[in-house]
Design a protein around this motif. Structure first.
Motif, PDB file in Angstrom:
ATOM      1  N   ASP A  95      -5.882  -5.892  -5.520  1.00  0.00           N
ATOM      2  CA  ASP A  95      -6.766  -5.233  -6.486  1.00  0.00           C
ATOM      3  C   ASP A  95      -6.223  -3.842  -6.765  1.00  0.00           C
ATOM      4  N   GLY A  96      -6.224  -3.454  -8.019  1.00  0.00           N
ATOM      5  CA  GLY A  96      -5.797  -2.109  -8.378  1.00  0.00           C
ATOM      6  C   GLY A  96      -4.386  -2.043  -8.910  1.00  0.00           C
ATOM      7  N   THR A 101       0.815  -1.212   0.000  1.00  0.00           N
ATOM      8  CA  THR A 101       0.000   0.000   0.000  1.00  0.00           C
ATOM      9  C   THR A 101       0.853   1.269   0.000  1.00  0.00           C
ATOM     10  N   LYS A 102       2.063   1.198   0.545  1.00  0.00           N
ATOM     11  CA  LYS A 102       2.966   2.353   0.493  1.00  0.00           C
ATOM     12  C   LYS A 102       3.508   2.548  -0.914  1.00  0.00           C
ATOM     13  N   PHE A 116       2.153   1.248  -3.843  1.00  0.00           N
ATOM     14  CA  PHE A 116       1.064   1.396  -4.814  1.00  0.00           C
ATOM     15  C   PHE A 116      -0.154   2.024  -4.124  1.00  0.00           C
ATOM     16  N   PRO A 117      -0.141   3.335  -3.909  1.00  0.00           N
ATOM     17  CA  PRO A 117      -1.280   3.978  -3.250  1.00  0.00           C
ATOM     18  C   PRO A 117      -2.576   3.675  -3.995  1.00  0.00           C
ATOM     19  N   GLY A 118      -3.608   3.377  -3.234  1.00  0.00           N
ATOM     20  CA  GLY A 118      -4.905   3.114  -3.819  1.00  0.00           C
ATOM     21  C   GLY A 118      -5.204   1.645  -4.070  1.00  0.00           C
ATOM     22  N   VAL A 119      -4.181   0.767  -3.942  1.00  0.00           N
ATOM     23  CA  VAL A 119      -4.473  -0.654  -4.130  1.00  0.00           C
ATOM     24  C   VAL A 119      -5.184  -1.193  -2.899  1.00  0.00           C
ATOM     25  N   SER A 120      -5.915  -2.267  -3.111  1.00  0.00           N
ATOM     26  CA  SER A 120      -6.566  -2.983  -2.025  1.00  0.00           C
ATOM     27  C   SER A 120      -5.845  -4.313  -1.867  1.00  0.00           C
TER      28      SER A 120
END
Length: 84
Positions: free
Chosen positions: A61-62, A41-42, A44-48
């Motif tokens: 995801d994302g 998450t750090k 790839f901001p916005g991934v789940s």
């Protein structure tokens, strides 16, 4: 890798729908899952991210680049293989 604990193999969990999925054999506890989730998450901001310690599968995801995601998991200290 979480070397502070000994973990028994857990039963396999049901699959989760995601863009990418990785088997991470050494992801044996919540701490391991948290390290991987945080790294992803750090980077790839916005991934789940859903890290299932029972099945040892990380669902993302994302993100579409499996090589890049696998590289971040490796940088976090865990070997992974893409699940098709």
């Amino acid at each position: 890798m979480c070397e502070a604990h000994r973990h028994a193999d857990a039963p396999k969990a049901a699959s989760h729908k995601a863009d990418l999925a990785f088997h991470v054999q050494e992801m044996t506890c919540g701490h391991c899952a948290g390290v991987i989730t945080s790294a992803l998450t750090k980077t790839f901001p916005g991934v789940s991210v859903h890290a299932d310690t029972a099945s040892r599968i990380v669902y993302v995801d994302g993100a579409k680049d499996a090589k890049a995601v696998g590289g971040i998991i490796a940088e976090a200290g865990y070997a992974s293989t893409v699940v098709s």
